[in-house]
Design a protein around this motif. Sequence first.
Motif, short mmCIF file in Angstrom:
data_model
loop_
_atom_site.label_atom_id
_atom_site.label_comp_id
_atom_site.label_asym_id
_atom_site.label_seq_id
_atom_site.Cartn_x
_atom_site.Cartn_y
_atom_site.Cartn_z
N LEU A 102 3.64 8.72 -11.41
CA LEU A 102 4.29 10.02 -11.53
C LEU A 102 3.28 11.11 -11.20
CD1 LEU A 102 6.81 11.73 -12.64
CD2 LEU A 102 5.53 11.80 -14.79
N LEU A 103 3.59 11.94 -10.21
CA LEU A 103 2.67 13.02 -9.83
C LEU A 103 2.88 14.26 -10.71
CD1 LEU A 103 2.96 12.77 -5.95
CD2 LEU A 103 1.26 11.72 -7.46
N MET A 151 12.97 18.36 -11.66
CA MET A 151 13.05 17.04 -11.03
C MET A 151 11.65 16.43 -10.99
SD MET A 151 15.58 17.86 -7.80
CE MET A 151 15.55 16.19 -7.17
N PRO A 152 11.55 15.10 -11.12
CA PRO A 152 10.23 14.46 -11.08
C PRO A 152 9.72 14.32 -9.65
CG PRO A 152 11.95 12.82 -11.37
CD PRO A 152 12.64 14.15 -11.39
N VAL A 153 8.39 14.27 -9.54
CA VAL A 153 7.72 14.09 -8.24
C VAL A 153 6.97 12.77 -8.30
CG1 VAL A 153 6.05 15.05 -6.62
CG2 VAL A 153 7.49 16.59 -7.98
N ALA A 157 3.08 16.09 0.79
CA ALA A 157 1.69 16.56 0.74
C ALA A 157 0.79 15.51 0.10
CB ALA A 157 1.62 17.87 -0.04
N TYR A 158 1.25 14.87 -0.97
CA TYR A 158 0.43 13.86 -1.64
C TYR A 158 0.26 12.63 -0.75
CZ TYR A 158 -1.19 10.45 -5.06
OH TYR A 158 -1.94 9.49 -5.72
N LEU A 159 1.31 12.29 0.00
CA LEU A 159 1.25 11.12 0.88
C LEU A 159 0.17 11.29 1.94
CD1 LEU A 159 2.68 8.41 1.37
CD2 LEU A 159 4.21 9.60 2.95
N LYS A 160 -0.03 12.53 2.38
CA LYS A 160 -1.01 12.82 3.44
C LYS A 160 -2.42 13.02 2.89
CE LYS A 160 2.57 15.12 6.20
NZ LYS A 160 3.07 16.44 6.64
N HIS A 161 -2.55 13.15 1.59
CA HIS A 161 -3.84 13.48 1.00
C HIS A 161 -4.64 12.22 0.66
CE1 HIS A 161 -6.82 15.68 -1.34
NE2 HIS A 161 -6.63 14.82 -2.34
N GLU A 162 -5.92 12.27 0.92
CA GLU A 162 -6.82 11.20 0.50
C GLU A 162 -7.73 11.75 -0.59
OE1 GLU A 162 -9.00 9.22 3.49
OE2 GLU A 162 -7.24 8.78 4.74
N PHE A 163 -7.79 11.03 -1.71
CA PHE A 163 -8.58 11.50 -2.85
C PHE A 163 -10.05 11.58 -2.48
CE2 PHE A 163 -11.01 11.00 -6.75
CZ PHE A 163 -10.39 11.91 -7.60
N ASN A 219 -8.41 17.87 -6.78
CA ASN A 219 -7.64 17.21 -5.72
C ASN A 219 -6.16 17.56 -5.82
OD1 ASN A 219 -9.04 14.86 -3.88
ND2 ASN A 219 -10.22 15.29 -5.74
N GLY A 220 -5.64 17.55 -7.06
CA GLY A 220 -4.23 17.88 -7.25
C GLY A 220 -3.91 19.30 -6.85
N VAL A 221 -4.79 20.22 -7.23
CA VAL A 221 -4.59 21.62 -6.85
C VAL A 221 -4.65 21.77 -5.33
CG1 VAL A 221 -5.63 23.92 -6.95
CG2 VAL A 221 -5.46 22.55 -9.03
N TYR A 222 -5.54 21.02 -4.69
CA TYR A 222 -5.73 21.13 -3.24
C TYR A 222 -4.46 20.70 -2.49
CZ TYR A 222 -7.64 20.37 1.43
OH TYR A 222 -7.86 20.40 2.79
N TRP A 223 -3.95 19.49 -2.82
CA TRP A 223 -2.78 19.04 -2.04
C TRP A 223 -1.51 19.81 -2.41
CZ3 TRP A 223 1.41 17.34 -4.60
CH2 TRP A 223 1.27 16.66 -5.81
N SER A 224 -1.43 20.31 -3.64
CA SER A 224 -0.23 21.05 -4.03
C SER A 224 -0.21 22.48 -3.51
CB SER A 224 -0.09 21.05 -5.57
OG SER A 224 -1.14 21.78 -6.18
N GLU A 225 -1.31 22.88 -2.87
CA GLU A 225 -1.37 24.22 -2.27
C GLU A 225 -0.26 24.39 -1.22
OE1 GLU A 225 -3.22 27.88 -2.49
OE2 GLU A 225 -3.96 26.11 -3.51
N SER A 226 0.18 23.28 -0.64
CA SER A 226 1.23 23.34 0.39
C SER A 226 2.57 23.79 -0.17
CB SER A 226 1.39 21.96 1.04
OG SER A 226 1.79 21.00 0.08
#
Length: 1084
Positions: A487-488, A472-474, A113-119, A184-191
């Motif tokens: 680190l996300l 586990m780390p993200v 999800a983070y890889l696909k997201h643009e800030f 932004n973090g809340v938005y992409w982590s919605e997935s």
Amino acid sequence: MPANANVLRAFGVFFFWTAFNTALVDVVGSEQQIPLSVVKLWASAFGGEIKSIAAKYSGSQLLQKKYKEYEKDVAIEEIDGLQLVKKLAKNMEEMFHKKSEAVRRLVEAAEDAYLKHEFDADLQYEYFNAVLINERDEEGNYLELGKEFILVPNDHFNNLPVNISLSDVQVPTNMYNKDPAIVNGVYWSESLNKVFVDNFDRDPSLIWQYFGSAKGFFRQYPGIKWEPDENGVIAFDCRNRKWYIQAATSPKDVVILVDVSGSMKGLRLTIAKQTVSSILDTLGDDDFFNIIAYNEELHYVEPCLNGTLVQADRANKEHFREHLDKLFAKGIGMLDIALNEAFNMLNEFNHTGQGSICSQAIMLITDGAVDTYDTIFAKYNWPDRKVRIFTYLIGREAAFADNLKWMACANKGFFTQISTLADVQENVMEYLHVLSRPKVIDQEHDVVWTEAYIDSTLADDQGLVLMTTVAMPVFSKQNETRSKGILLGVVGTDVPVKELLKTIPKYKLGIHGYAFAITNNGYILTHPELRPLYEEGKKRRKPNYSSVDLSEVEWEDRDDVLRNAMVNRKTGKFSMEVKKTVDKGKRVLVMTNDYYYTDIKGTPFSLGVALSRGHGKYFFRGNVTVEEGLHDLEHPDVSLADEWSYCNTDLHPEHRQMTQLEAIKRYLTGKEPLLQCDKELIQEVLFDAVVSAPIEAYWTSLALNKSENSDKGVEVAFLGTRTGLSRINLFVGPEQLTNQDFLTAEDKENIFNADHFPLWYRRAAEQIPGSFVYSIPFSTETANKSNVVTASTAVQLLDDRKSPVVAAVGIQMKLEFFQRKFWTASRQCASLDGRCAISCDDEAINCYLIDNNGFILVSEDYRQTGYFFGEVEGAVMNKLLTMGSFKRITLYDYQAMCRTNKESSDSAHSLLDPYNAFFAAVKWIMTELVLFLVEFNLCSWWHSDLTAKAQRLKQTLEPCDTEYPAFVSERTIKETTGNIACDDCFKSFVIQQIPSSNLFMVVVDNECFCDSVPPITMAPIEIRYNESLKCERLKSQKIRRRPESCHGFHPEENARECGGVSGLTAKPPLVAFVVLLLLTIFSR
């Protein structure tokens, strides 16, 4: 003359002898003679009467007969402890693997999800804020970020209102919940919502799943409403939690250098102390540290630990926090001396093989540095730069910022400036991102497991749920940021310790057997002797409950043989004699345990099983048809142990409302094919149901016979079997029961649970077969107010020690009924004319009935019931100990809480609390904003109410070690008479065992007083350690096993990202909050 002298000498000897004998006759004449034969008669009469009642109403002989009838059809097996522990470890490994796979799926989803997201700095996104959901304004409209969020009570989450379709987001109070980075973090982590739900569908035993962001927000599934504390604050920050820190970083050795030169006076020193405290919060059990204060000299905060590092467990961190209060500023800061000491200490400690053997760091907290000290770094740290330097500039001045930043950047560290107390936590967190870089660049998703901790959200009937977390780390997978090692955050899920216990077949462990697990540091994950709470009005967590070492509960193993083997992941066996306390620690069972242990692969845990020698090593299998068993399970008075896992009712939501008994019936009739059940255990339950069924008809016939139990002295009959099956029969109406809690969920010690068999079962198993054990339940209050007596006996299959105990039966009767039987028996005599020479009614003697642990069941003074005999008759108890009739057993409690008078001021610890610190900071900022004065002027005056409060003594409960006695009768001694020489008389007594019981009648002379002999109590005594021993205990480090992975450095790491000077711009909500607080302060 010689003849006359001899006559006089003879006369003198005669006179002395006459006088001596006269005196002796006077003393002996005061001795009350208590005939042993009469006491024996009384004991025999009472013993026969009370055993007759207990055997009759319990049905013990009938049950023994029924099991004997099946003796030929039963197969007795010796339990193979090693095979058992290996099988249990495999089951736990599979269960833990399922949890870690759920977490792995979350990691993959988050990184994709983070890889696909643009800030997008201007992103506007309405998310579900866990604090604001379902909140409305005065006009009835939902607040911003507080839309409607459906919450429904769910039994899997202890009936908490949750949303199992969605997660929601918690943002710490000191952060702006609409900050672009958070939005932004809340938005992409919605997935992650889809993965949360999918994980729960795959494994319905999962509870909380979550993502803790490196930006500070916390996404939790299922969604739940968060409530602020009484100050309107939610102090929770996921980045401070152990699961986050362990997953994000590798183990580390840290030396903290604190500048205490004269320029650090006032608020700067307070900020420095808070910075140290926040750094300590980020250290875990796999880390090691020390703190050195410096001016022109070095001052170890704990002088005892000069030149070494200690493990960062809770006790050590709290110890150092207390010493921080003693720091004061004066003199000149000689940083070069401090840096030399820190490098030397890290180097020497590393060579000892102790510590983390991974990352090393120096944390420098100062208000300035006049040099860059490159010669010191060249000597100790270059070119490898194995020790990272993190610098914290205290105060607003930036004159020395360049030097401090250079030190950090030149040594793969990070520089930050801390101007106020409110800035501390966010700035301290920066170092964690730096330490996580090598792991991120390596893309190593290490699975970490935490030690046990209490989750107060899911409070159960006991008020606690012990958890372990798998995390586990993200990482960011974007190639352009690879060298930065971004680190996300960290994902995790909680595993209740009771889930582990469900994988353990308690029926295979025997009556006294148990399973336990420990971490790589030797700390207890689960053990029946772990006591994480203490009571003072309400149950509270002990400060050090999560770091109780195995050696503190299995303390008989003085050389740590068992502990060290388990820490080192060995598989094997160990045996020792143990002293296990029961009945609120007042009684002790002495036995020999065989311990079997192995590691749980894929985790840092090791598993152990303890089996008691004798009947605890044997298991038997019976065989009956399903039809027979089902028929005899139908009786309404049959119940099964709720905490035992006969069938797994957690796998499917539709099964969760079922009792274990309902689940077995539906499983056996084929109505629930999806149920997973323990076939072997169910077969034995059916066998026990069939064999014990006739006792129901027997009890019913007694209850219907009006001539029996006319005075209703016997109230309850009960039985329990080795499979957790129970039967209960009331001889009086439920409302007439004297003890309403007996055999209910409120009476934990007397029912089958995950940790142990009922108390009456365990004690009966250690009695001679055919005899009953009698006891009075102890009250949790200081005064024992029990009005009942419990009697129980064990039922064995065979007549030897190798026979398994198949069941225990018993009764509960009114104490008044029991005591009446005793007094009636004590009035009997053998004389033909019916006149008794002595009786318990005589004022010249006192009669007692005590049990095998010395507790009084009957006394002429009713108030003494339940007391320890030594408190009432200290001289007699002392004599019994001397004669060997009773023996004293010394026990130790390394989880005790002791009252202590502690010198305290409100300032010290209030300022080390982040939110009190924040409020203090606001005061300081207000002074700066309004009057523009320097720190040591009005600010110091206004701040003085927080720092200069008078010291005062405050009584608190603190963790401590205690020693206390327990007492046990010597089985081979049936009767004893004795005389005690008191001040001016001899006190006589007789002790006589009551046949077929654990009881003794004690008759004591009441005319001779032994006031000079103090009472014998069971009160615990605190073990006090002198300063030298305290130091040795601090220095001593038990064997521990380091985590297998280490990511200390990476050659591709971008060390240029090393911090900058922070400004004083407040975030939007903080501005409003400050203005509001300003108005409040000046309105006072």
